[in-house]
Design a protein around this motif. Structure first.
Motif, PDB file in Angstrom:
ATOM      1  N   GLY A 259     -20.515  14.938 -24.463  1.00 32.06           N
ATOM      2  CA  GLY A 259     -21.331  16.053 -24.949  1.00 32.06           C
ATOM      3  C   GLY A 259     -22.779  15.664 -25.134  1.00 32.06           C
ATOM      4  O   GLY A 259     -23.689  16.397 -24.741  1.00 32.06           O
ATOM      5  N   VAL A 263     -25.904  17.292 -23.069  1.00 30.23           N
ATOM      6  CA  VAL A 263     -26.926  18.023 -23.818  1.00 30.23           C
ATOM      7  C   VAL A 263     -28.301  17.383 -23.660  1.00 30.23           C
ATOM      8  O   VAL A 263     -29.286  18.052 -23.330  1.00 30.23           O
ATOM      9  CB  VAL A 263     -26.536  18.113 -25.314  1.00 30.23           C
ATOM     10  CG1 VAL A 263     -27.703  18.616 -26.146  1.00 30.23           C
ATOM     11  CG2 VAL A 263     -25.338  19.037 -25.486  1.00 30.23           C
ATOM     12  N   GLN A 264     -28.384  16.069 -23.866  1.00 24.66           N
ATOM     13  CA  GLN A 264     -29.689  15.419 -23.853  1.00 24.66           C
ATOM     14  C   GLN A 264     -30.161  15.071 -22.448  1.00 24.66           C
ATOM     15  O   GLN A 264     -31.368  14.991 -22.206  1.00 24.66           O
ATOM     16  CB  GLN A 264     -29.664  14.178 -24.740  1.00 24.66           C
ATOM     17  CG  GLN A 264     -29.391  14.531 -26.201  1.00 24.66           C
ATOM     18  CD  GLN A 264     -29.742  13.417 -27.153  1.00 24.66           C
ATOM     19  OE1 GLN A 264     -30.251  12.381 -26.772  1.00 24.66           O
ATOM     20  NE2 GLN A 264     -29.478  13.630 -28.432  1.00 24.66           N
ATOM     21  N   LEU A 267     -29.628  19.395 -20.636  1.00 19.39           N
ATOM     22  CA  LEU A 267     -30.037  20.618 -21.335  1.00 19.39           C
ATOM     23  C   LEU A 267     -31.289  20.460 -22.177  1.00 19.39           C
ATOM     24  O   LEU A 267     -31.861  21.463 -22.621  1.00 19.39           O
ATOM     25  CB  LEU A 267     -28.885  21.109 -22.230  1.00 19.39           C
ATOM     26  CG  LEU A 267     -27.554  21.404 -21.530  1.00 19.39           C
ATOM     27  CD1 LEU A 267     -26.535  21.905 -22.545  1.00 19.39           C
ATOM     28  CD2 LEU A 267     -27.742  22.410 -20.404  1.00 19.39           C
ATOM     29  N   ILE A 271     -33.914  23.555 -23.077  1.00 19.37           N
ATOM     30  CA  ILE A 271     -33.939  23.988 -24.478  1.00 19.37           C
ATOM     31  C   ILE A 271     -35.347  23.859 -25.044  1.00 19.37           C
ATOM     32  O   ILE A 271     -35.838  24.764 -25.741  1.00 19.37           O
ATOM     33  CB  ILE A 271     -32.932  23.164 -25.309  1.00 19.37           C
ATOM     34  CG1 ILE A 271     -31.502  23.542 -24.919  1.00 19.37           C
ATOM     35  CG2 ILE A 271     -33.145  23.400 -26.806  1.00 19.37           C
ATOM     36  CD1 ILE A 271     -30.440  22.667 -25.542  1.00 19.37           C
ATOM     37  N   THR A 280     -36.343  23.748 -31.738  1.00 19.06           N
ATOM     38  CA  THR A 280     -35.233  22.926 -31.279  1.00 19.06           C
ATOM     39  C   THR A 280     -34.694  22.072 -32.417  1.00 19.06           C
ATOM     40  O   THR A 280     -33.477  21.903 -32.562  1.00 19.06           O
ATOM     41  CB  THR A 280     -35.671  22.034 -30.106  1.00 19.06           C
ATOM     42  OG1 THR A 280     -36.058  22.862 -28.999  1.00 19.06           O
ATOM     43  CG2 THR A 280     -34.542  21.122 -29.659  1.00 19.06           C
ATOM     44  N   GLY A 284     -30.867  22.516 -33.758  1.00 18.18           N
ATOM     45  CA  GLY A 284     -29.956  21.371 -33.767  1.00 18.18           C
ATOM     46  C   GLY A 284     -29.387  21.103 -35.146  1.00 18.18           C
ATOM     47  O   GLY A 284     -28.180  20.848 -35.305  1.00 18.18           O
ATOM     48  N   VAL A 287     -26.702  23.719 -36.031  1.00 18.46           N
ATOM     49  CA  VAL A 287     -25.419  23.439 -35.379  1.00 18.46           C
ATOM     50  C   VAL A 287     -24.666  22.355 -36.140  1.00 18.46           C
ATOM     51  O   VAL A 287     -23.447  22.446 -36.352  1.00 18.46           O
ATOM     52  CB  VAL A 287     -25.644  23.022 -33.912  1.00 18.46           C
ATOM     53  CG1 VAL A 287     -24.364  22.464 -33.311  1.00 18.46           C
ATOM     54  CG2 VAL A 287     -26.125  24.209 -33.093  1.00 18.46           C
ATOM     55  N   LEU A 310     -18.608  19.976 -28.034  1.00 17.30           N
ATOM     56  CA  LEU A 310     -19.535  21.001 -28.501  1.00 17.30           C
ATOM     57  C   LEU A 310     -20.335  20.535 -29.706  1.00 17.30           C
ATOM     58  O   LEU A 310     -21.445  21.007 -29.957  1.00 17.30           O
ATOM     59  CB  LEU A 310     -18.769  22.277 -28.852  1.00 17.30           C
ATOM     60  CG  LEU A 310     -18.050  22.970 -27.689  1.00 17.30           C
ATOM     61  CD1 LEU A 310     -17.326  24.218 -28.198  1.00 17.30           C
ATOM     62  CD2 LEU A 310     -19.032  23.345 -26.591  1.00 17.30           C
ATOM     63  N   THR A 311     -19.766  19.597 -30.473  1.00 19.04           N
ATOM     64  CA  THR A 311     -20.491  19.117 -31.649  1.00 19.04           C
ATOM     65  C   THR A 311     -21.769  18.393 -31.265  1.00 19.04           C
ATOM     66  O   THR A 311     -22.674  18.250 -32.088  1.00 19.04           O
ATOM     67  CB  THR A 311     -19.600  18.177 -32.484  1.00 19.04           C
ATOM     68  OG1 THR A 311     -19.332  16.987 -31.738  1.00 19.04           O
ATOM     69  CG2 THR A 311     -18.287  18.848 -32.846  1.00 19.04           C
ATOM     70  N   LEU A 313     -24.067  19.434 -29.472  1.00 18.83           N
ATOM     71  CA  LEU A 313     -25.221  20.332 -29.365  1.00 18.83           C
ATOM     72  C   LEU A 313     -26.252  20.076 -30.461  1.00 18.83           C
ATOM     73  O   LEU A 313     -27.454  20.264 -30.260  1.00 18.83           O
ATOM     74  CB  LEU A 313     -24.758  21.787 -29.432  1.00 18.83           C
ATOM     75  CG  LEU A 313     -24.128  22.362 -28.156  1.00 18.83           C
ATOM     76  CD1 LEU A 313     -23.535  23.733 -28.439  1.00 18.83           C
ATOM     77  CD2 LEU A 313     -25.152  22.433 -27.039  1.00 18.83           C
ATOM     78  N   VAL A 316     -29.746  17.716 -30.192  1.00 11.45           N
ATOM     79  CA  VAL A 316     -31.085  18.040 -29.678  1.00 11.45           C
ATOM     80  C   VAL A 316     -32.149  17.845 -30.746  1.00 11.45           C
ATOM     81  O   VAL A 316     -33.336  17.697 -30.436  1.00 11.45           O
ATOM     82  CB  VAL A 316     -31.150  19.490 -29.137  1.00 11.45           C
ATOM     83  CG1 VAL A 316     -30.203  19.674 -27.965  1.00 11.45           C
ATOM     84  CG2 VAL A 316     -30.863  20.503 -30.236  1.00 11.45           C
TER      85      VAL A 316
END
Length: 398
Positions: A259, A263-264, A267, A271, A280, A284, A287, A310-311, A313, A316
């Motif tokens: 994840g 993300v990093q 995404l 983002i 951002t 973050g 979340v 998903l954690t 996310l 960011v």
């Protein structure tokens, strides 16, 4: 991709792999030298992490100042060499005191990620810094994918096998860096080494005096203290809540790393483009609050495993915050800034493991008033809410 950048990313991957390799076996290793008892092993694990962080606090600013004066290359290569020897020491340790010595040495020379960040700042334009710090975060995520899975697999050969593997990887990367890594600190940005700026309090005073940096350092401190709930108690939490062994713990940490890498690595730029750095950070942190509350109460191991990627996310927030801070420091202060960040975050990781492991013990020991292995995650959620409040109050300053 240029070879020096590849080396920096591999260095961070190996740094994360070294952490991830040993996490699944730390409960068993500590119990092998101190005797059985998971709650007691968690307390020793917290103490070892705190010692490591204390050394980072005391020596992180000095290492950053040394890299500003003498270059990133020698600091990175020396750190990798000592890292390899330190993992060998821990592999051979048969008393808790040798494990403590290993954490002291490892903490003093844990310069790889902060110096890698300074190197990346050296070669980045101001508007590229947050996204490039995201690449470092993605590399850390890749390491967390490989490390725990490999560590869980190597545990079949004993709880010491992952330490030998980590030592070998650090030594191999040292050889790669020796061959290809150029220096980025030139006479234009080189700054003489002084003890006044190399000690943690002096360096913090100089960096915190830069406009708008003091509240951002506070946010980083609180956020790191909360985020440390993962390495501090995840292996113990997995055993207590879901009955997981080293293999499943490694798999879950691997999913978390996947994840972070997605993300990093993929995404982060979109983002940042849509939200900007400030929003951002807020997104973050928000979340993370939701994730920590979820982990505080979840009772299904498969549900926790399915939602683990998903954690990530929430991750960011870190690069965006780091990018804001890096743009506020001069070119010849990047090493000092990263050293101060290492020191500030080390203070957080001195306090964090003690808070999280003590909370875990309080709610899982035989005398616990309520059996709640997820209690440390609820504490972490409260800390992140505090970080959001500090950031929102101070955002007008930057």
């Amino acid at each position: 991709m240029p070879l020096p950048v590849l080396f920096i990313l591999i260095t961070v991957v190996i740094d994360a792999m070294g952490i991830g390799l040993i996490l699944p076996v730390m409960p068993d290793l500590i119990q092998s030298v101190e005797g059985p008892g998971l709650a007691s092993a968690a307390l020793w694990g917290g103490l070892l992490a705190t010692i490591f962080a204390a050394m980072q606090f005391l020596f992180g600013p000095m290492i950053g100042a040394l890299s500003d004066a003498y270059g990133r290359r020698p600091v990175l290569l020396l750190a990798l060499g000592v890292m390899a020897l330190d993992y060998l020491l821990m592999a051979l340790a048969h008393t808790i005191w040798l494990l403590i010595l290993g954490r002291i040495i490892g903490g003093i020379t844990a310069a790889t990620q902060s110096t890698a960040s300074a190197y990346m700042a050296d070669i980045s334009k101001p508007h590229e810094k947050a996204a490039n710090f995201g690449l470092i975060g993605a590399a850390f995520g890749v390491g967390f994918v490989i490390g725990p899975m490999l560590g869980g697999a190597l545990a079949n050969w004993g709880e010491r096998a992952p330490f030998y593997a980590a030592a070998l990887l650090a030594a191999l990367n040292l050889g790669f860096g020796w061959l290809i890594l150029p220096e980025t600190v030139t006479d234009r940005i080189r700054r003489p080494f002084t003890l006044a700026r190399a000690n943690p309090l002096g360096a913090l005073r100089h960096i915190a005096a830069l406009p708008g940096l003091a509240p951002l350092l506070a946010v980083s401190f609180i956020y790191t203290m909360a985020f440390f709930v993962y390495p501090a108690i995840w292996a113990y939490y997995g055993q207590a809540r879901f009955g997981w062994g080293p293999g499943m713990i490694g798999l879950s940490l691997g999913f978390f790393g996947i994840g972070i890498a997605i993300v990093q690595g993929l995404l982060m730029k979109p983002i940042l483009r849509v939200l900007g750095e400030r929003n951002t950070v807020i997104a973050g942190l928000a979340v993370d609050v939701g994730v920590f509350i979820f982990l505080g109460f979840v009772t299904s191991g498969w549900l926790a495993l399915a939602l683990t990627p998903l954690t990530a996310l929430g991750s960011v927030a870190g690069p965006a915050l780091q990018g804001i801070m890096s743009r506020r420091a001069a070119d010849n202060q990047q090493g000092e800034l990263q050293g101060v960040l290492t020191g500030v975050n080390a203070i957080a990781t001195i306090i964090g493991p003690l808070l999280m492991t003590q909370t875990f013990w309080l709610f899982t020991a035989a005398s616990a008033p309520i059996y709640l292995p997820g209690a440390p995650f609820l504490l972490a959620a409260g800390l992140v809410v505090l970080a959001v409040a500090v950031f929102m109050r101070a955002r007008t300053a930057f």
